[in-house]
Write an enzyme that holds these catalytic residues in place. Structure first.
Site, PDB file in Angstrom:
ATOM      1  N   SER A 113      18.246  62.168 -15.878  1.00  0.00           N
ATOM      2  CA  SER A 113      18.589  63.446 -15.251  1.00  0.00           C
ATOM      3  C   SER A 113      17.584  64.476 -15.751  1.00  0.00           C
ATOM      4  CB  SER A 113      20.037  63.817 -15.583  1.00  0.00           C
ATOM      5  OG  SER A 113      20.386  65.022 -14.966  1.00  0.00           O
TER       6      SER A 113
ATOM      7  N   ARG B  69       5.507  53.483  -6.465  1.00  0.00           N
ATOM      8  CA  ARG B  69       4.895  53.246  -5.155  1.00  0.00           C
ATOM      9  C   ARG B  69       3.434  52.816  -5.279  1.00  0.00           C
ATOM     10  NH1 ARG B  69       6.134  59.073  -2.943  1.00  0.00           N
ATOM     11  NH2 ARG B  69       5.497  59.311  -5.111  1.00  0.00           N
TER      12      ARG B  69
ATOM     13  N   SER C 289       5.028  53.974 -14.099  1.00  0.00           N
ATOM     14  CA  SER C 289       3.561  54.039 -14.081  1.00  0.00           C
ATOM     15  C   SER C 289       3.034  55.377 -14.566  1.00  0.00           C
ATOM     16  CB  SER C 289       3.060  53.773 -12.650  1.00  0.00           C
ATOM     17  OG  SER C 289       3.530  54.792 -11.777  1.00  0.00           O
ATOM     18  N   SER C 290       3.933  56.303 -14.930  1.00  0.00           N
ATOM     19  CA  SER C 290       3.469  57.646 -15.285  1.00  0.00           C
ATOM     20  C   SER C 290       4.469  58.342 -16.208  1.00  0.00           C
ATOM     21  CB  SER C 290       3.312  58.463 -13.987  1.00  0.00           C
ATOM     22  OG  SER C 290       3.049  59.822 -14.262  1.00  0.00           O
ATOM     23  N   GLY C 291       3.968  59.272 -16.983  1.00  0.00           N
ATOM     24  CA  GLY C 291       4.832  60.196 -17.736  1.00  0.00           C
ATOM     25  C   GLY C 291       5.878  59.544 -18.626  1.00  0.00           C
TER      26      GLY C 291
ATOM     27  N   TYR D  88      16.544  70.392  -6.596  1.00  0.00           N
ATOM     28  CA  TYR D  88      16.333  69.513  -7.750  1.00  0.00           C
ATOM     29  C   TYR D  88      17.594  69.461  -8.613  1.00  0.00           C
ATOM     30  CZ  TYR D  88      14.150  67.681 -12.025  1.00  0.00           C
ATOM     31  OH  TYR D  88      13.841  66.944 -13.138  1.00  0.00           O
TER      32      TYR D  88
ATOM     33  N   LYS E 192      20.080  66.262  -9.441  1.00  0.00           N
ATOM     34  CA  LYS E 192      20.343  65.807 -10.810  1.00  0.00           C
ATOM     35  C   LYS E 192      21.826  65.966 -11.192  1.00  0.00           C
ATOM     36  CE  LYS E 192      16.086  64.568 -11.959  1.00  0.00           C
ATOM     37  NZ  LYS E 192      15.753  63.155 -12.221  1.00  0.00           N
TER      38      LYS E 192
ATOM     39  N   GLY F 156       9.520  54.356 -11.940  1.00  0.00           N
ATOM     40  CA  GLY F 156       8.633  55.449 -12.341  1.00  0.00           C
ATOM     41  C   GLY F 156       7.906  55.089 -13.631  1.00  0.00           C
TER      42      GLY F 156
ATOM     43  N   LYS G  25      -1.956  52.803  -9.743  1.00  0.00           N
ATOM     44  CA  LYS G  25      -1.374  53.414 -10.961  1.00  0.00           C
ATOM     45  C   LYS G  25      -0.535  52.380 -11.725  1.00  0.00           C
ATOM     46  CE  LYS G  25       0.601  57.347  -9.478  1.00  0.00           C
ATOM     47  NZ  LYS G  25       1.534  58.454  -9.646  1.00  0.00           N
TER      48      LYS G  25
ATOM     49  N   ASP H 287       9.065  51.895  -2.577  1.00  0.00           N
ATOM     50  CA  ASP H 287       9.552  53.273  -2.522  1.00  0.00           C
ATOM     51  C   ASP H 287      11.076  53.202  -2.651  1.00  0.00           C
ATOM     52  OD1 ASP H 287      10.493  55.819  -1.669  1.00  0.00           O
ATOM     53  OD2 ASP H 287       8.617  56.132  -0.562  1.00  0.00           O
TER      54      ASP H 287
HETATM   55  N1  LIG Z   1       8.422  66.201 -16.784  1.00  0.00           N
HETATM   56  C1  LIG Z   1       9.464  66.982 -16.899  1.00  0.00           C
HETATM   57  O1  LIG Z   1       9.338  68.185 -17.198  1.00  0.00           O
HETATM   58  C2  LIG Z   1      10.850  66.440 -16.739  1.00  0.00           C
HETATM   59  C3  LIG Z   1      11.098  65.283 -16.030  1.00  0.00           C
HETATM   60  N2  LIG Z   1      12.393  64.852 -15.867  1.00  0.00           N
HETATM   61  C4  LIG Z   1      12.677  63.642 -15.084  1.00  0.00           C
HETATM   62  O2  LIG Z   1      12.045  62.528 -15.679  1.00  0.00           O
HETATM   63  C5  LIG Z   1      11.642  61.594 -14.686  1.00  0.00           C
HETATM   64  C6  LIG Z   1      10.166  61.260 -14.858  1.00  0.00           C
HETATM   65  O3  LIG Z   1       9.413  62.438 -14.759  1.00  0.00           O
HETATM   66  P1  LIG Z   1       7.859  62.503 -15.113  1.00  0.00           P
HETATM   67  O4  LIG Z   1       7.525  61.437 -16.061  1.00  0.00           O
HETATM   68  O5  LIG Z   1       7.533  63.908 -15.414  1.00  0.00           O
HETATM   69  O6  LIG Z   1       7.254  62.167 -13.655  1.00  0.00           O
HETATM   70  P2  LIG Z   1       5.802  61.753 -13.144  1.00  0.00           P
HETATM   71  O7  LIG Z   1       5.578  62.513 -11.875  1.00  0.00           O
HETATM   72  O8  LIG Z   1       4.783  61.830 -14.214  1.00  0.00           O
HETATM   73  O9  LIG Z   1       6.054  60.227 -12.742  1.00  0.00           O
HETATM   74  C7  LIG Z   1       6.964  59.918 -11.733  1.00  0.00           C
HETATM   75  C8  LIG Z   1       7.067  58.413 -11.573  1.00  0.00           C
HETATM   76  O10 LIG Z   1       8.002  58.114 -10.546  1.00  0.00           O
HETATM   77  C9  LIG Z   1       7.376  57.333  -9.537  1.00  0.00           C
HETATM   78  N3  LIG Z   1       7.933  57.667  -8.237  1.00  0.00           N
HETATM   79  C10 LIG Z   1       7.946  58.886  -7.635  1.00  0.00           C
HETATM   80  N4  LIG Z   1       8.512  58.811  -6.426  1.00  0.00           N
HETATM   81  C11 LIG Z   1       8.866  57.519  -6.233  1.00  0.00           C
HETATM   82  C12 LIG Z   1       9.470  56.803  -5.163  1.00  0.00           C
HETATM   83  N5  LIG Z   1       9.830  57.422  -4.024  1.00  0.00           N
HETATM   84  N6  LIG Z   1       9.704  55.482  -5.304  1.00  0.00           N
HETATM   85  C13 LIG Z   1       9.336  54.842  -6.439  1.00  0.00           C
HETATM   86  N7  LIG Z   1       8.748  55.471  -7.482  1.00  0.00           N
HETATM   87  C14 LIG Z   1       8.507  56.785  -7.382  1.00  0.00           C
HETATM   88  C15 LIG Z   1       5.891  57.697  -9.658  1.00  0.00           C
HETATM   89  O11 LIG Z   1       5.006  56.728  -9.151  1.00  0.00           O
HETATM   90  P3  LIG Z   1       4.451  56.781  -7.616  1.00  0.00           P
HETATM   91  O12 LIG Z   1       4.120  58.203  -7.325  1.00  0.00           O
HETATM   92  O13 LIG Z   1       3.280  55.852  -7.613  1.00  0.00           O
HETATM   93  O14 LIG Z   1       5.576  56.273  -6.784  1.00  0.00           O
HETATM   94  C16 LIG Z   1       5.757  57.790 -11.166  1.00  0.00           C
HETATM   95  O15 LIG Z   1       5.646  56.507 -11.732  1.00  0.00           O
HETATM   96  C17 LIG Z   1      12.007  62.237 -13.346  1.00  0.00           C
HETATM   97  O16 LIG Z   1      13.232  61.739 -12.905  1.00  0.00           O
HETATM   98  C18 LIG Z   1      12.123  63.715 -13.671  1.00  0.00           C
HETATM   99  O17 LIG Z   1      12.991  64.389 -12.787  1.00  0.00           O
HETATM  100  C19 LIG Z   1      13.452  65.502 -16.423  1.00  0.00           C
HETATM  101  C20 LIG Z   1      13.250  66.655 -17.146  1.00  0.00           C
HETATM  102  C21 LIG Z   1      11.938  67.199 -17.352  1.00  0.00           C
HETATM  103  C1  LIG Z   2      25.015  76.678 -24.866  1.00  0.00           C
HETATM  104  C2  LIG Z   2      23.683  76.327 -25.341  1.00  0.00           C
HETATM  105  C3  LIG Z   2      22.604  76.499 -24.334  1.00  0.00           C
HETATM  106  C4  LIG Z   2      21.307  75.883 -24.784  1.00  0.00           C
HETATM  107  C5  LIG Z   2      20.034  76.250 -24.082  1.00  0.00           C
HETATM  108  C6  LIG Z   2      19.960  76.049 -22.606  1.00  0.00           C
HETATM  109  C7  LIG Z   2      18.552  75.955 -22.122  1.00  0.00           C
HETATM  110  C8  LIG Z   2      18.504  75.490 -20.695  1.00  0.00           C
HETATM  111  C9  LIG Z   2      17.115  75.395 -20.170  1.00  0.00           C
HETATM  112  C10 LIG Z   2      17.034  74.540 -18.956  1.00  0.00           C
HETATM  113  C11 LIG Z   2      15.665  74.051 -18.720  1.00  0.00           C
HETATM  114  C12 LIG Z   2      15.548  73.149 -17.547  1.00  0.00           C
HETATM  115  C13 LIG Z   2      14.220  72.425 -17.540  1.00  0.00           C
HETATM  116  C14 LIG Z   2      14.140  71.435 -16.443  1.00  0.00           C
HETATM  117  C15 LIG Z   2      12.892  70.604 -16.564  1.00  0.00           C
HETATM  118  C16 LIG Z   2      12.673  69.740 -15.390  1.00  0.00           C
HETATM  119  O1  LIG Z   2      13.464  68.907 -15.053  1.00  0.00           O
HETATM  120  C17 LIG Z   2      11.438  70.034 -14.632  1.00  0.00           C
HETATM  121  N1  LIG Z   2      10.296  70.155 -15.465  1.00  0.00           N
HETATM  122  C18 LIG Z   2      11.182  69.046 -13.591  1.00  0.00           C
HETATM  123  O2  LIG Z   2      10.975  67.837 -14.117  1.00  0.00           O
END
Ligand SMILES: NC(=O)C1=CN([C@@H]2O[C@H](COP(=O)(O)OP(=O)(O)OC[C@H]3O[C@@H](n4cnc5c(N)ncnc54)[C@H](OP(=O)(O)O)[C@@H]3O)[C@@H](O)[C@H]2O)C=CC1
Ligand SMILES: CCCCCCCCCCCCCCCC(=O)[C@@H](N)CO
Length: 324
Positions: free
Chosen positions: A173, A70, A47-49, A187, A191, A45, A74, A96
């Site tokens: 996670s 994938r 390539s993004s975020g 989801y 996780k 992952g 990107k 993938d």
């Molecule tokens: N953003 C958020 O709010 C939060 C994110 N997370 C976790 O952080 C991680 C990254 O999230 P974020 O940066 O937001 O995600 P993005 O959607 O911005 O990026 C996801 C990345 O994963 C790759 N990817 C997705 N599916 C596949 C696949 N099947 N095989 C290979 N690569 C894949 C994508 O590339 P491509 O599509 O080209 O395959 C891309 O590079 C995730 O695990 C997410 O659950 C956790 C908490 C909060």
């Molecule tokens: C005892 C102390 C407690 C402290 C505070 C608890 C707060 C919990 C909030 C949970 C937020 C979950 C966000 C998930 C984001 C995510 O994974 C998605 N954006 C998809 O990527």
């Protein structure tokens, strides 16, 4: 009077100090430092975020970075932007994670990995009743099964890593992998599954000097999050707002520091720190100071956690009432 002061001193000094000494003696595995300079860091992952921010930071610290995702264009954009900002070349692999053979091929091509970061992830929030079964499987397959594929494919090479220095397997996670949140049945399950995987895996790979980190970000501003927000149930957003939002760069920085310090549990923000203590269960803890904090804070954090639940169920009730 003397008796009372002896009692007092033993209570405020001797007891905590003996607890600290006891914990320092028993916490295992021991602390470890995991260098990344000149080492092979493989980020899925990337390539993004969050993954892209991690690749950028690891490259700027002198790591030899590979990224896997994938979409090839990107990946190429990411390669170019990392080259521009750090002057370093990263290797790109298109696969993938749901396809074990493709993952194996990419990892074999990339060469032995020192630090594997399983960061790929998908999130399509929806109430279970209305969510398609295909979407449920999609999240479990990419987030959980995909991580199994990566680790299984990478382990043989990691065991033969060039410098025999401490290795790392880091898994992305989410705070929704520490507490179940409305709209995240699939989801959260994917996780939470990673936590069981990580705890068991750490016992299996400690003999190879490989150290597992589990990273728990809150909502993070990324392309994936922007997409998620277009369909996120209102209650999901209300409850997730308890932990605020971070920038991808900030999460990547916390994640990388946690990985380099060999921490098993890596929280990313203030709320996440307390959430991690409240949900630590029987996870390993290398730091006797953190172990001490966990022991002292456990009871009171249960109360705080119940207050959060009180607030969340209040929001749900209010939402349902207003909808009628
Ligand atoms: N953003 C958020 O709010 C939060 C994110 N997370 C976790 O952080 C991680 C990254 O999230 P974020 O940066 O937001 O995600 P993005 O959607 O911005 O990026 C996801 C990345 O994963 C790759 N990817 C997705 N599916 C596949 C696949 N099947 N095989 C290979 N690569 C894949 C994508 O590339 P491509 O599509 O080209 O395959 C891309 O590079 C995730 O695990 C997410 O659950 C956790 C908490 C909060
Ligand atoms: C005892 C102390 C407690 C402290 C505070 C608890 C707060 C919990 C909030 C949970 C937020 C979950 C966000 C998930 C984001 C995510 O994974 C998605 N954006 C998809 O990527």
């Amino acid at each position: 009077m003397a008796d009372l002061s002896v009692f007092f001193i033993s209570l405020v000094l001797v007891l905590p100090l003996s607890l600290l000494a006891f914990l320092a003696f028993i916490v295992l595995p021991r602390p470890v430092k995991i260098p990344i300079k000149n080492r092979h860091v493989f980020i899925t992952g990337g390539s993004s975020g969050i993954g892209l921010a991690l690749a950028q930071q690891a490259a700027s610290e002198g790591a030899q970075v590979s990224i896997l995702a994938r979409n090839t264009s990107k990946l190429e954009d990411a390669k170019e932007s990392i080259k521009l900002s750090t002057g370093r070349d990263v290797a790109i692999f298109s696969a993938d994670v749901r396809d074990y053979e493709a993952v194996k091929k990419a990892i074999e091509e990339a060469g032995p990995i020192d630090v594997l970061v399983c960061n790929q992830g998908v999130f399509v929030p929806q109430e279970l009743e209305t969510q398609d079964v295909d979407e449920i499987k999609f999240m479990i397959d990419v987030n959980l099964t995909g991580t199994f594929h990566l680790i299984k494919a990478a382990l043989p090479g990691m065991k033969n890593r060039a410098d025999r220095g401490p290795g790392s397997i880091a898994i992305m996670s989410s705070q929704a992998g520490q507490v179940g949140i409305y709209g995240y049945t699939a989801y959260s399950a994917s996780k939470f599954g990673l936590k069981g995987l990580a705890e068991a895996l750490q016992q299996e790979v400690i003999g190879e000097n490989i150290h597992v980190s589990l990273i728990f970000p809150p909502d993070t501003e990324t392309p994936g999050f922007a997409e998620e927000n277009r369909r996120r149930p209102q209650l999901t957003s209300i409850i997730a707002a308890s932990s605020g939002a971070m920038k991808a760069d900030e999460v990547a920085k916390k994640a990388l520091n946690g990985i380099k310090s060999g921490n098993f549990i890596v929280p990313c923000n203030f709320e996440g720190f307390f959430l991690s203590i409240a949900t630590t269960g029987l996870s390993p803890q290398r730091s006797f100071l953190m172990a001490f904090v966990e022991v002292i804070a456990a009871g009171i954090l249960r109360v705080v956690g119940l207050c959060f639940q009180w607030n969340w169920y209040g929001s749900i009730e209010k939402f349902l009432r207003e909808r009628k």
